[in-house]
Design an enzyme around this catalytic site. Structure first.
Site, PDB file in Angstrom:
ATOM      1  N   ARG A   1     -11.252  -0.661  14.346  1.00  0.00           N
ATOM      2  CA  ARG A   1     -10.971   0.095  13.129  1.00  0.00           C
ATOM      3  C   ARG A   1     -11.848  -0.428  12.001  1.00  0.00           C
ATOM      4  NH1 ARG A   1      -4.757   0.563  11.093  1.00  0.00           N
ATOM      5  NH2 ARG A   1      -5.244  -1.459  10.148  1.00  0.00           N
TER       6      ARG A   1
ATOM      7  N   TYR B   1      15.410  31.412   5.202  1.00  0.00           N
ATOM      8  CA  TYR B   1      14.402  32.338   5.739  1.00  0.00           C
ATOM      9  C   TYR B   1      14.607  32.605   7.228  1.00  0.00           C
ATOM     10  CZ  TYR B   1      11.908  31.149   1.452  1.00  0.00           C
ATOM     11  OH  TYR B   1      11.566  30.952   0.140  1.00  0.00           O
TER      12      TYR B   1
ATOM     13  N   LYS C   1       0.849  -1.207   0.000  1.00  0.00           N
ATOM     14  CA  LYS C   1       0.000   0.000   0.000  1.00  0.00           C
ATOM     15  C   LYS C   1       0.880   1.252   0.000  1.00  0.00           C
ATOM     16  CE  LYS C   1      -0.359  -0.134   5.063  1.00  0.00           C
ATOM     17  NZ  LYS C   1      -1.198  -0.585   6.191  1.00  0.00           N
TER      18      LYS C   1
ATOM     19  N   MET D   1      10.986  24.586   0.510  1.00  0.00           N
ATOM     20  CA  MET D   1      10.186  23.598  -0.209  1.00  0.00           C
ATOM     21  C   MET D   1      11.053  22.783  -1.169  1.00  0.00           C
ATOM     22  SD  MET D   1       6.839  24.064  -2.624  1.00  0.00           S
ATOM     23  CE  MET D   1       5.709  24.711  -1.430  1.00  0.00           C
TER      24      MET D   1
HETATM   25  C1  LIG Z   1      -0.517  -1.671   6.727  1.00  0.00           C
HETATM   26  C2  LIG Z   1      -1.051  -2.956   7.193  1.00  0.00           C
HETATM   27  C3  LIG Z   1      -0.203  -4.046   7.392  1.00  0.00           C
HETATM   28  C4  LIG Z   1       1.303  -3.946   7.283  1.00  0.00           C
HETATM   29  O1  LIG Z   1       1.784  -3.173   8.347  1.00  0.00           O
HETATM   30  P1  LIG Z   1       3.365  -3.133   8.735  1.00  0.00           P
HETATM   31  O2  LIG Z   1       3.361  -2.595  10.109  1.00  0.00           O
HETATM   32  O3  LIG Z   1       4.007  -2.219   7.763  1.00  0.00           O
HETATM   33  O4  LIG Z   1       3.841  -4.511   8.625  1.00  0.00           O
HETATM   34  C5  LIG Z   1      -0.775  -5.260   7.728  1.00  0.00           C
HETATM   35  N1  LIG Z   1      -2.118  -5.383   7.885  1.00  0.00           N
HETATM   36  C6  LIG Z   1      -2.967  -4.337   7.729  1.00  0.00           C
HETATM   37  C7  LIG Z   1      -4.429  -4.546   7.921  1.00  0.00           C
HETATM   38  C8  LIG Z   1      -2.474  -3.088   7.385  1.00  0.00           C
HETATM   39  O5  LIG Z   1      -3.300  -2.059   7.235  1.00  0.00           O
END
Ligand SMILES: *Cc1c(COP(=O)(O)O)cnc(C)c1O
Length: 376
Positions: free
Chosen positions: A139, A264, A41, A312
């Site tokens: 969650r 700055y 992700k 930036m």
């Molecule tokens: C992001 C995520 C992971 C991986 O998390 P890490 O801490 O990077 O290993 C695993 N399971 C779910 C549901 C996640 O959202």
């Protein structure tokens, strides 16, 4: 360093062989009975999901996991056959894309199961899902109990739905809370199995859990940061290494008299005759603005402190104590630390965040340059 397509010196170099080796280490640690879902992700934590997906599949990933439908569709557009999993919720109105792209979806309601089955029927295919169970994080997922069990049993009657897996996520609060979550999950799975369901995949462990709690691995784990070489575990150990080097080159040098300022607001002023170097990267490219006055880059293997306000697109480092720095010299902003640069871990401590945050905050502007492709 190669000439880049973005015509600038600030790049993010990614070592594919290191990612491959990290993944093999994770697979070896987990053993042959545990499938490894590779979490890619957030553009693979800044590494470029599309580009590294092939390396991870070659290294034996059972699944590529993303957070959102658009991330899943990006992978699908390049890899028609790789198994892709969405860890997050997809709103009803987009579920038909999940089916059209044969993506495996996280669900936690009968209503979504029914929609997916209906779309799958229209497409003459089978919708694959993993059920999310809320064991305490609050969650995603329903709490394990009679209501969820009944909903799941109704799902099993849907003609075009395959419940391929079931999973939960740990809050990683402490061992006692982890145990509670783990057992609440496995108890619920056992109840469903007694009802006649069977799951190809059961999973609860992320990077930290799969190293620290081997007994929680079940038959699938979902590491993300571990693949990218982050050492977030506390109890166990795995020698994974970071695969990223964030690099730039000196644009210009300035000689300052005592009392003269840089950047700055002149928050930094020379205390002595000084030489400062301008680097063509800023907070848009990665690293937080809050690192100013705390972090450093590595030039000729020596630490050059980041001074003044980080802009930036540019920033300034003090090179007074590093002999013979010249325009065009390499400056290493982040690496595995072996060349004297900051690691993501060190940068995260200096800016008061976590390692993953540093990786995913690497900007989209620096070009990713991939080296050491094991498939070549
Ligand atoms: C992001 C995520 C992971 C991986 O998390 P890490 O801490 O990077 O290993 C695993 N399971 C779910 C549901 C996640 O959202």
């Amino acid at each position: 360093m190669k000439t880049t397509g973005t015509y600038r010196d600030t790049i993010i170099e990614i070592d594919l062989q290191k990612l491959y080796d990290n993944f093999l280490k994770i697979r070896e640690m987990n053993g042959p009975d545990v499938s490894v879902m590779a979490v890619v992700k957030a553009d693979a934590y800044g590494h470029g999901a599309v580009r590294i997906a092939r390396t991870l599949m070659d290294a034996g990933a059972a699944y590529l996991a993303v957070a959102t439908l658009s991330e899943a569709m990006e992978l699908r557009s390049v890899y028609p056959d790789y198994p892709v999993f969405i860890l997050g919720h997809t709103p009803d109105q987009y579920l038909h894309y999940v089916i059209e792209n044969h993506i495996t979806q996280t669900i936690f309601s009968y209503d979504q199961a029914r929609l997916l089955s209906r779309y799958a029927e229209k497409q003459n295919t089978i919708a694959k899902v993993h059920l999310k169970v809320d064991t305490g994080l609050h969650r995603l997922g329903q709490v394990p109990g009679e209501a969820y069990r009944k909903e799941i049993l109704r799902m099993t009657k849907l003609p075009n739905l395959e419940i391929e897996g079931i999973f939960s996520h740990l809050a990683l609060t402490n061992r006692e809370e982890n145990e509670k979550q783990f057992h609440s999950f496995t108890d619920f799975v056992r109840t469903l199995e007694r009802d006649g369901l069977s799951f190809q995949y059961k999973h609860i462990s992320d990077s930290i859990a799969c190293v620290d709690y081997p007994e929680y691995r079940l038959n699938m784990v979902r590491p993300g940061s571990l693949i990218y070489g982050m050492h977030s575990f506390h109890l166990g150990y795995l020698p994974v290494v970071p695969a990223v080097r964030f690099l730039t080159r000196v644009s210009e040098l300035h000689r300052l008299q005592p009392g003269e300022g840089v950047s700055y607001d002149y928050v930094w002023r020379a205390q002595r005759p000084s030489i400062v170097a301008t680097l063509p990267f800023g907070y848009v490219d990665g690293l937080f603005r809050s690192i100013q006055g705390k972090g450093y880059v590595s030039i000729h293997g020596e630490k050059a402190p980041l001074i003044g306000v980080m802009c930036m697109d540019q920033c300034i480092v003090d090179v007074t104590d590093i002999p013979d720095v010249a325009p065009g010299d390499l400056a290493i902003i982040l690496s595995d630390g072996s060349d004297g640069a900051m690691t993501a871990e060190e940068a995260s401590k200096l800016t008061g965040t976590i390692k993953n945050d540093i990786l995913v905050s690497l900007g989209t502007r620096p070009e990713r340059i991939y080296i050491n492709d094991p498939s070549e």
